[in-house]
Design a protein around this motif. Structure first.
Motif, PDB file in Angstrom:
ATOM      1  N   SER A  32     -53.282  -1.657 -12.320  1.00 44.54           N
ATOM      2  CA  SER A  32     -51.877  -2.033 -12.088  1.00 44.54           C
ATOM      3  C   SER A  32     -51.806  -3.540 -11.844  1.00 44.54           C
ATOM      4  O   SER A  32     -52.608  -4.091 -11.091  1.00 44.54           O
ATOM      5  N   SER A 226     -45.628   5.253 -10.107  1.00 38.66           N
ATOM      6  CA  SER A 226     -46.552   4.403 -10.866  1.00 38.66           C
ATOM      7  C   SER A 226     -45.930   3.902 -12.164  1.00 38.66           C
ATOM      8  O   SER A 226     -46.509   3.062 -12.834  1.00 38.66           O
ATOM      9  N   ARG A 227     -44.763   4.403 -12.532  1.00 40.55           N
ATOM     10  CA  ARG A 227     -44.105   3.908 -13.740  1.00 40.55           C
ATOM     11  C   ARG A 227     -43.121   2.781 -13.427  1.00 40.55           C
ATOM     12  O   ARG A 227     -42.459   2.273 -14.304  1.00 40.55           O
ATOM     13  N   ASP A 228     -43.023   2.396 -12.154  1.00 39.81           N
ATOM     14  CA  ASP A 228     -42.101   1.326 -11.771  1.00 39.81           C
ATOM     15  C   ASP A 228     -42.754  -0.041 -11.829  1.00 39.81           C
ATOM     16  O   ASP A 228     -43.981  -0.171 -11.722  1.00 39.81           O
ATOM     17  N   THR A 229     -41.898  -1.046 -11.985  1.00 45.91           N
ATOM     18  CA  THR A 229     -42.314  -2.433 -11.762  1.00 45.91           C
ATOM     19  C   THR A 229     -41.413  -2.938 -10.649  1.00 45.91           C
ATOM     20  O   THR A 229     -40.192  -2.998 -10.809  1.00 45.91           O
ATOM     21  N   ALA A 253     -47.512   1.295  -8.572  1.00 44.51           N
ATOM     22  CA  ALA A 253     -46.591   0.543  -9.424  1.00 44.51           C
ATOM     23  C   ALA A 253     -47.076  -0.895  -9.633  1.00 44.51           C
ATOM     24  O   ALA A 253     -47.906  -1.398  -8.877  1.00 44.51           O
TER      25      ALA A 253
END
Ligand code: AMP
Length: 546
Positions: A32, A226-229, A253
């Motif tokens: 990440s 975990s799909r966020d920024t 993330a």
């Protein structure tokens, strides 16, 4: 049957320590990315795995400098990767990270440093002049660490024992085992903004920080995955950036740190170039971003969700974000004493069939308690008030990430029957949604009745010619106090007192109408981006007495 002692569970008793969060993140989400706008201006990027390595180098370096368990290491830094390394390198090794607010005056910083008995101070290169100004007054600091490379070290400085961060950590290996210790040990220290009296220190524990991180990532709270920024615009010196330096790594993330560039243009460009999906900040920051995007006819391509808190999110701002930009707004409430999250807004499934207007009314509330936070409202005599959405009283809270006493017992016993008095006045409705009416210090007492200033400000800010508004109680010969509205017009807009007062008609009871409106160029803003109403009250004390 009441057994003498309970039958104990047989699960592992592993302490909840923040080092475990980074260790987990590096092992399970090692690739990440962490992207930082450096104070030098350029973008720096690396991975969670590299962050973990450098945090361990820092832990070794601090140990070599003689920093021991429980000792305080201060930071004076914007949001960035080196600050994140300090979060883990300092606390993870058992020392206590003391984040200081660089917007404070040199004397306040010296007071806080001495009160905390800081041993080292780590700072961004841009704060060198500030550190030079207060360092002579710091009595406990043994060394200063400039968070930069050898090339950034000043040729001349008045600071004794100035060390270079990059040289320091490069001189140490990343071979370091995070120590295991009592999860109730202190982890970070943050001082309250202290609008009255000296600032007071809130000493978070590892346990409180980890529990807060778990809870804040939940779907009903910040919903980090975990799909966020995630871009924390809220500074890492403002209550640990609302816990994001912990909740984001544990969720895996990508993180984007804006550094010192917090103007609308810089924030917008970084959001677009890095694909930010979620962000967090106080309303004043979003004002800059939204003005920039609106003026330039821009849209967000990835930004989907934001949490706004620290002060009330004006409904006009929420409407712009949702309707014009398609960004979901989570209204959050909390305080330094609460790590900080207490409640977050959102809709229940039964609300989905309501009209848009009815839904907005719910979203504008400060929201539902997060599991771990218990709350109640009481009257002046401490009697609990009903959850009917109408009765308002002093908001009290309790829970495992809420302060029990201030650092060095400043202020004595703060709890009342085990509850922490927040100093906020609010309602709670039958579904448990809390709405702040006011800060008890800001509420206007007119002829024995209370007038909430947030409502009046929200109405003013719904006027298209108003950029910012603050409502304050000023002394009045007959009614004790009456509302005065201080307003900043939008650039290029004309707006007169009568026009603005006419805009209030029908929206509030007649006796709530502000007695007067004054126009100002700007409003005074404190170190955490909140309007300083105490300064306005001082400035306009005589306004209705003349
Ligand atoms: P601080 O400890 O500096 O973060 O300040 C905490 C105080 O900020 C709270 O007690 C509230 O008075 C205010 N505050 C925080 N979030 C909100 C919000 N969403 N709406 C209204 N006031 C807020």
């Amino acid at each position: 049957m009441h057994p003498q002692s309970p039958l104990m569970g047989q699960m592992m008793n592993q302490p909840l320590l923040v080092s475990g969060i980074l260790e987990f993140a590096a092992r399970h989400y090692g690739s990440s990315e962490i992207v930082s706008r450096r104070v030098e201006g350029d973008l720096h990027r690396y991975t969670m795995r590299e962050c973990h390595q450098r945090a361990r180098r820092l832990a070794n370096a601090l140990h070599a400098l003689g920093v021991r368990m429980g000792e305080r290491v201060a930071t004076l830094a914007w949001n960035g990767y080196r600050h994140l390394e300090a979060y883990y390198g300092v606390s993870g090794s058992g020392a206590v990270l003391h984040t200081m607010n660089p917007r404070l005056h040199a004397e306040q910083l010296a007071y806080i440093c001495n009160h905390a008995e800081d041993q080292f101070l780590m700072f961004d290169v841009c704060f060198l002049p500030l550190v030079e100004a207060f360092a002579p007054h710091c009595t406990t600091i043994k060394g200063y660490i400039l968070m930069g490379s050898a090339a950034q070290m000043p040729a001349h400085t008045s600071i004794d024992n100035l060390l270079c961060y990059e040289e320091l950590i490069n001189a140490h290996s990343d071979d370091f085992q995070w120590p295991q210790f009592d999860e109730n040990a202190a982890c970070t220290l943050c001082y309250t903004s202290g609008t009255t009296g000296n600032p007071k220190g809130v000493l978070y524990s590892h346990r409180s920080t980890v529990l807060h991180a778990y809870a804040s990532a939940l779907p009903n709270v910040l919903n980090v995955s975990s799909r966020d920024t995630v871009m924390p615009v809220v500074p890492m010196f403002h209550v640990n950036a609302w816990g994001l330096p912990y909740s984001v790594p544990l969720s895996g993330a990508k993180m984007v740190f804006p550094g010192a560039a917090l103007d609308g243009k810089s924030v917008y460009e970084l959001m677009e170039s890095e694909g930010v999906t979620f962000s967090a900040g106080v309303p004043t920051v979003w004002l800059g971003l939204l003005n920039y995007a609106t003026e330039h006819g821009l849209k967000f391509s990835t930004f989907r969700r934001t949490v706004i808190g620290g002060s009330a999110c004006p409904p006009a701002m929420m409407n712009t974000l949702i309707d014009q930009f398609g960004v979901e707004v989570i209204h959050g409430w909390g305080m330094t004493e609460m790590s900080p999250l207490g409640t977050t807004g959102g809709l229940l499934s039964k609300h989905l069939k309501l009209s848009r207007e009815e839904q907005r009314k719910i979203l504008q509330k400060q929201g539902h308690a997060i599991y771990g936070v218990d709350m109640k409202i009481v009257d002046d005599d401490g009697k609990e008030l009903p959850w009917d959405g109408v009765s308002y009283g002093h908001l009290m809270v309790r829970g495992p990430w809420i302060v029990a006493r201030y650092f060095k017992d400043e202020g004595g016993d703060v709890l009342q029957d085990g509850w922490f008095p927040t100093g906020d006045v609010s309602t709670i409705d039958a579904d448990g949604f809390m709405q702040i009416t006011d800060r008890s210090k800001d509420v206007i007492k007119s002829g024995g009745e209370w007038i909430g200033t947030i409502d009046l400000e929200n109405i003013a800010m719904a006027h298209t010619a108003v950029l910012q508004a603050a409502c304050i109680g000023v002394p009045h010969p007959k009614w004790d106090e009456r509302p005065l509205l201080v307003v900043v017009r939008r650039p290029g807009q004309t707006l007169e007192r009568e026009q603005l007062l006419a805009h209030f008609e029908g929206k509030v009871a007649k006796w709530w109408l502000p007695d007067d409106v004054v126009f100002a160029e700007t409003l005074p803003v404190g170190g955490t981006g909140k309007i300083q109403k105490n300064r306005l009250r001082e400035q306009y004390r005589q306004h209705l007495l003349k």
